[in-house]
Design a protein around this motif. Structure first.
Motif, PDB file in Angstrom:
ATOM      1  N   CYS A 129     -37.894  22.695  32.037  1.00 20.58           N
ATOM      2  CA  CYS A 129     -36.881  22.343  33.034  1.00 20.58           C
ATOM      3  C   CYS A 129     -37.450  22.214  34.438  1.00 20.58           C
ATOM      4  CB  CYS A 129     -35.758  23.375  33.035  1.00 20.58           C
ATOM      5  SG  CYS A 129     -34.799  23.447  31.502  1.00 20.58           S
ATOM      6  N   VAL A 130     -38.310  23.152  34.846  1.00 21.21           N
ATOM      7  CA  VAL A 130     -38.777  23.152  36.248  1.00 21.21           C
ATOM      8  C   VAL A 130     -40.285  23.115  36.383  1.00 21.21           C
ATOM      9  CG1 VAL A 130     -36.712  24.319  37.092  1.00 21.21           C
ATOM     10  CG2 VAL A 130     -38.694  25.687  36.422  1.00 21.21           C
ATOM     11  N   GLY A 131     -41.009  23.010  35.272  1.00 23.84           N
ATOM     12  CA  GLY A 131     -42.461  23.000  35.370  1.00 23.84           C
ATOM     13  C   GLY A 131     -43.047  24.401  35.329  1.00 23.84           C
ATOM     14  N   GLU A 132     -44.316  24.498  35.726  1.00 25.73           N
ATOM     15  CA  GLU A 132     -45.062  25.744  35.564  1.00 25.73           C
ATOM     16  C   GLU A 132     -44.888  26.743  36.702  1.00 25.73           C
ATOM     17  OE1 GLU A 132     -46.816  26.413  32.880  1.00 25.73           O
ATOM     18  OE2 GLU A 132     -46.640  24.439  31.918  1.00 25.73           O
ATOM     19  N   THR A 133     -44.387  26.266  37.839  1.00 27.88           N
ATOM     20  CA  THR A 133     -44.367  27.124  39.035  1.00 27.88           C
ATOM     21  C   THR A 133     -42.945  27.463  39.456  1.00 27.88           C
ATOM     22  OG1 THR A 133     -46.404  26.060  39.794  1.00 27.88           O
ATOM     23  CG2 THR A 133     -45.151  27.332  41.424  1.00 27.88           C
ATOM     24  N   LEU A 134     -42.681  28.738  39.687  1.00 32.69           N
ATOM     25  CA  LEU A 134     -41.377  29.174  40.161  1.00 32.69           C
ATOM     26  C   LEU A 134     -41.245  28.804  41.643  1.00 32.69           C
ATOM     27  CD1 LEU A 134     -38.868  30.891  39.227  1.00 32.69           C
ATOM     28  CD2 LEU A 134     -39.965  32.814  40.383  1.00 32.69           C
ATOM     29  N   PRO A 135     -40.211  28.041  42.007  1.00 32.96           N
ATOM     30  CA  PRO A 135     -40.039  27.683  43.425  1.00 32.96           C
ATOM     31  C   PRO A 135     -39.895  28.938  44.290  1.00 32.96           C
ATOM     32  CG  PRO A 135     -38.598  26.360  42.027  1.00 32.96           C
ATOM     33  CD  PRO A 135     -39.183  27.427  41.156  1.00 32.96           C
ATOM     34  N   GLU A 136     -40.395  28.849  45.519  1.00 30.19           N
ATOM     35  CA  GLU A 136     -40.345  29.998  46.420  1.00 30.19           C
ATOM     36  C   GLU A 136     -38.919  30.460  46.681  1.00 30.19           C
ATOM     37  OE1 GLU A 136     -42.483  29.538  50.010  1.00 30.19           O
ATOM     38  OE2 GLU A 136     -44.399  29.037  49.046  1.00 30.19           O
ATOM     39  N   TRP A 137     -37.991  29.509  46.807  1.00 35.71           N
ATOM     40  CA  TRP A 137     -36.621  29.901  47.112  1.00 35.71           C
ATOM     41  C   TRP A 137     -36.001  30.687  45.956  1.00 35.71           C
ATOM     42  CZ3 TRP A 137     -32.955  28.257  43.749  1.00 35.71           C
ATOM     43  CH2 TRP A 137     -33.215  27.096  42.986  1.00 35.71           C
ATOM     44  N   ALA A 138     -36.367  30.336  44.704  1.00 37.01           N
ATOM     45  CA  ALA A 138     -35.844  31.067  43.542  1.00 37.01           C
ATOM     46  C   ALA A 138     -36.447  32.467  43.472  1.00 37.01           C
ATOM     47  CB  ALA A 138     -36.133  30.297  42.265  1.00 37.01           C
ATOM     48  N   ALA A 139     -37.735  32.570  43.804  1.00 38.08           N
ATOM     49  CA  ALA A 139     -38.373  33.888  43.833  1.00 38.08           C
ATOM     50  C   ALA A 139     -37.742  34.774  44.903  1.00 38.08           C
ATOM     51  CB  ALA A 139     -39.871  33.726  44.066  1.00 38.08           C
ATOM     52  N   ARG A 140     -37.456  34.202  46.083  1.00 30.80           N
ATOM     53  CA  ARG A 140     -36.805  34.974  47.151  1.00 30.80           C
ATOM     54  C   ARG A 140     -35.435  35.462  46.717  1.00 30.80           C
ATOM     55  NH1 ARG A 140     -38.695  30.819  50.481  1.00 30.80           N
ATOM     56  NH2 ARG A 140     -36.586  29.946  50.635  1.00 30.80           N
ATOM     57  N   PHE A 141     -34.702  34.608  46.008  1.00 30.54           N
ATOM     58  CA  PHE A 141     -33.369  35.010  45.548  1.00 30.54           C
ATOM     59  C   PHE A 141     -33.481  36.208  44.611  1.00 30.54           C
ATOM     60  CE2 PHE A 141     -29.650  34.905  42.838  1.00 30.54           C
ATOM     61  CZ  PHE A 141     -28.627  34.633  43.727  1.00 30.54           C
ATOM     62  N   ALA A 142     -34.417  36.159  43.681  1.00 26.37           N
ATOM     63  CA  ALA A 142     -34.595  37.272  42.740  1.00 26.37           C
ATOM     64  C   ALA A 142     -35.024  38.541  43.470  1.00 26.37           C
ATOM     65  CB  ALA A 142     -35.625  36.891  41.674  1.00 26.37           C
ATOM     66  N   ASP A 143     -35.912  38.392  44.439  1.00 27.91           N
ATOM     67  CA  ASP A 143     -36.389  39.567  45.186  1.00 27.91           C
ATOM     68  C   ASP A 143     -35.272  40.227  45.986  1.00 27.91           C
ATOM     69  OD1 ASP A 143     -38.911  39.123  44.202  1.00 27.91           O
ATOM     70  OD2 ASP A 143     -39.657  38.111  45.993  1.00 27.91           O
ATOM     71  N   GLY A 144     -34.230  39.462  46.291  1.00 29.06           N
ATOM     72  CA  GLY A 144     -33.115  40.012  47.061  1.00 29.06           C
ATOM     73  C   GLY A 144     -32.139  40.850  46.267  1.00 29.06           C
ATOM     74  N   ARG A 145     -32.433  41.091  44.970  1.00 32.17           N
ATOM     75  CA  ARG A 145     -31.576  41.905  44.092  1.00 32.17           C
ATOM     76  C   ARG A 145     -30.112  41.477  44.236  1.00 32.17           C
ATOM     77  NH1 ARG A 145     -33.760  46.301  41.805  1.00 32.17           N
ATOM     78  NH2 ARG A 145     -31.732  47.331  41.722  1.00 32.17           N
ATOM     79  N   PRO A 146     -29.793  40.265  43.753  1.00 27.83           N
ATOM     80  CA  PRO A 146     -28.465  39.686  44.002  1.00 27.83           C
ATOM     81  C   PRO A 146     -27.303  40.481  43.433  1.00 27.83           C
ATOM     82  CG  PRO A 146     -29.695  38.403  42.369  1.00 27.83           C
ATOM     83  CD  PRO A 146     -30.668  39.345  42.992  1.00 27.83           C
ATOM     84  N   CYS A 147     -27.525  41.275  42.407  1.00 30.84           N
ATOM     85  CA  CYS A 147     -26.416  42.046  41.826  1.00 30.84           C
ATOM     86  C   CYS A 147     -25.986  43.215  42.702  1.00 30.84           C
ATOM     87  CB  CYS A 147     -26.787  42.563  40.439  1.00 30.84           C
ATOM     88  SG  CYS A 147     -26.967  41.279  39.183  1.00 30.84           S
ATOM     89  N   ASP A 148     -26.853  43.604  43.648  1.00 30.00           N
ATOM     90  CA  ASP A 148     -26.573  44.801  44.440  1.00 30.00           C
ATOM     91  C   ASP A 148     -25.424  44.609  45.425  1.00 30.00           C
ATOM     92  OD1 ASP A 148     -28.605  46.012  43.123  1.00 30.00           O
ATOM     93  OD2 ASP A 148     -29.979  46.140  44.830  1.00 30.00           O
ATOM     94  N   ARG A 149     -25.108  43.377  45.792  1.00 29.30           N
ATOM     95  CA  ARG A 149     -24.130  43.178  46.865  1.00 29.30           C
ATOM     96  C   ARG A 149     -22.687  43.313  46.401  1.00 29.30           C
ATOM     97  NH1 ARG A 149     -21.089  38.760  47.878  1.00 29.30           N
ATOM     98  NH2 ARG A 149     -21.379  36.833  46.673  1.00 29.30           N
TER      99      ARG A 149
END
Length: 585
Positions: free
Chosen positions: A221-241
């Protein structure tokens, strides 16, 4: 809002669908009649399929097209809960172009089939996605609609899914073929909801991984590299809010006015981290996977999706150039809540009201970023849902649970009457269909179709079956008043859908294979998947750039959505579509 009439011509949807031995071809669209202030207005039919897109005078193409798919959304929700809508759904009611008899025109009304129909413009018999799971002749086993062992994880996340099981292209494929630099992104809680509306190509499709608490994709779907914006979203622990509980917001009298059942309906299933049938539903949990799973079965699941969609729009720079972009958003929490609590529950009312507000915020963000009047929105659903069987019966409607063990004795008896050697020849497939055991048929010197046709004839005379057709029968002419036959035929493609499709009474929830009612109903209150109206009827509405508000009466199919959106930006349409471009003004 003016009211107009949209209809085909002739029985068996003859003016909408022409099919010949499995090759799906939509015939003439017919005429759209409009009535505005008592004056009849004839609207032009769409151009023939495959013809170059026609430019519409004074209607510039949108810079962004957004398809919202609200999983398991009944069209009557927009009437029942209208007095409480204040956000996007209220705007849709006032400014939208509603096709009032929207329909998923196929028999196995489940998530994968519905999303594929919306995205490909073709019925399951042609696009190949007949169910969430289906029989795969090559492997001789049932497979998931998007499972793909060759699709690997990206950045250590996701993997395992792609659109490779589609047998045709879809909206995202058409988009990228015409505009290689366009941004084409799909976001949903479920892999099939994110992937299938876009197509088979390498599109940016993202789904929620409860174990990781964030959105993931695959190399297909997106190739071999995780986009930086997707990595930032994951690092922000989205479930915590999100809060520690899902609380009710209305009073007792409000729920009664909205037609809701009591809060503790005995046949509901529980939800939350400390499962209960009543509000409040606990969401606090140290284990991330359990908390994420509970959030998905609440309005906060859709908020997670919209948060990630916003990150994608910003991260991929949607609207920063003149190339039209495409965003599909699968909103699955209505489905997860509906399965546990039912369409008449207080939970589903709270969910629709929360989604109304969440979509208003998201749409405002998009229009601010891209420009008011520059965005075309479409909203539909992959399927509907019947009431809980007990609620249906209390309202003097049909409703029941049936599993394969209940039907199997009647099927075996019918096969034994055809040939004693075939008594055990029926194999239960994942949907309301059967496959005949090829080894047993060969040993008995029998062919598939004569046996399937004879079995279907016997089942049509056997309660609780309401109908049964073999695959070959469904390729033959249908009676003008046959309402179910066209939906069965739009699903029956051969191997994946089975040799015989059957229909049980309205409101019946069927469990195929080894699933048993006694165990399933501990965590499931109702389900879908039939050819009856409760499951097939869905909302179908457009709003925004180039759209004139109206109510268009008459049947329109979800396979019309992809060609309508494609035509809005001037794309040529494939010649083999079942859908047509609907008039937006």
């Amino acid at each position: 809002m003016n009211c107009q009439q949209h209809r085909g011509v002739g029985g068996d949807d003859a003016a909408r669908i022409a099919r010949s031995f499995g090759a799906s071809v939509r015939a003439a669209f017919g005429v759209v009649l409009g009535v505005t202030l008592g004056v009849a207005v004839a609207l032009a039919s769409p151009a023939p399929r495959g013809a170059p897109a026609l430019a519409v005078a004074d209607v510039p193409p949108p810079r962004l097209v957004v398809l919202f798919v609200v999983d398991q959304c009944r069209p009557d929700y927009f009437e029942r809960f209208a007095p409480r809508f204040t956000g996007f759904f209220a705007r849709l009611r006032e400014q939208g172009r509603w096709f009032t008899e929207g329909e998923q025109h196929h028999a196995f009304t489940v998530t994968a089939a519905g999303h594929a129909a919306l995205g490909t413009g073709r019925f399951p018999a042609q696009n190949g996605i007949v169910g969430n799971d289906f029989f795969d002749a090559a492997s001789g086993r049932n497979v998931n609609a998007t499972s793909d062992p060759a699709a690997k994880a990206v950045g250590g996340l996701g993997g395992g899914h792609s659109g490779h099981r589609l047998r045709c292209d879809a909206l995202g494929d058409w988009w990228k073929a015409a505009h290689p630099d366009a941004k084409v992104v799909g976001v949903a809680l479920k892999p099939r909801s994110a992937i299938l509306p876009l197509g088979r190509g390498s599109h940016s499709a993202w789904w929620f991984d409860e174990g990781k608490g964030t959105f993931v994709s695959s190399t297909r779907c997106v190739g071999e590299t995780l986009p930086e914006w997707a990595a930032r979203f994951a690092d922000g622990r989205p479930c915590d809010r999100f809060p520690s509980a899902w609380e009710a917001t209305l009073e007792e009298a409000d729920y009664e006015a909205l037609g809701c059942t009591v809060d503790d309906e005995p046949t509901e299933a529980p939800s939350g981290t400390r499962p209960t049938r009543t509000f409040p539903h606990a969401l606090d949990e140290r284990d991330l996977a359990r908390r994420a799973s509970a959030l998905a079965v609440s309005p906060f699941g859709d908020e997670l999706v919209l948060d990630f969609a916003r990150a994608a729009v910003e991260g991929e720079s949607f609207g920063d150039d003149a190339v039209p972009d495409l965003l599909t958003v699968g909103l699955s929490s209505t489905d997860l809540i509906g399965h546990r609590h039912g369409p008449d529950s207080r939970e589903i009312a709270e969910q629709l009201l929360a989604l109304d507000r969440a979509l208003a915020r998201f749409v405002a963000f998009l229009e601010t970023r891209v420009g008011a009047g520059e965005v075309l929105f479409a909203l539909s659903s992959d399927h509907g849902i019947p009431s809980l069987p007990a609620v249906a019966r209390a309202r003097r409607r049909e409703g029941d649970w049936i599993d394969w063990t209940t039907l199997e004795p009647s099927v075996r008896a019918a096969l034994a009457a055809i040939d004693p050697a075939l008594e055990k020849a029926a194999i239960s497939l994942p949907n309301t269909s059967l496959r005949l055991d090829r080894a047993l048929l060969a040993a008995a010197g029998r062919e598939v179709e004569p046996v399937a046709r004879a079995l279907a004839a016997a089942l049509r005379q056997t309660p609780p079956f309401r109908d049964a057709r073999s695959h070959a029968e469904l390729q033959e002419p249908l009676a003008p008043d046959d309402r179910i036959g066209p939906r069965l035929r739009a699903t029956s493609e051969g191997d994946r859908a089975g040799d015989l499709l059957f229909v049980l009474p309205p409101g019946t929830i069927y469990l195929a294979g080894g699933a048993r009612v006694a165990s399933v109903t501990k965590g499931l209150a109702t389900s879908h998947g039939t050819a009856w109206d409760d499951d097939t009827r869905v909302p179908l509405v457009f709003l925004g750039a180039g759209v004139a508000p109206a109510q268009i009466n008459g049947r329109a199919f979800t396979v019309d959505v992809a060609p309508t959106l494609a035509r809005a930006i001037g794309l040529p349409l494939p010649a083999d579509l079942d859908g047509v471009a609907l008039p937006l003004h």
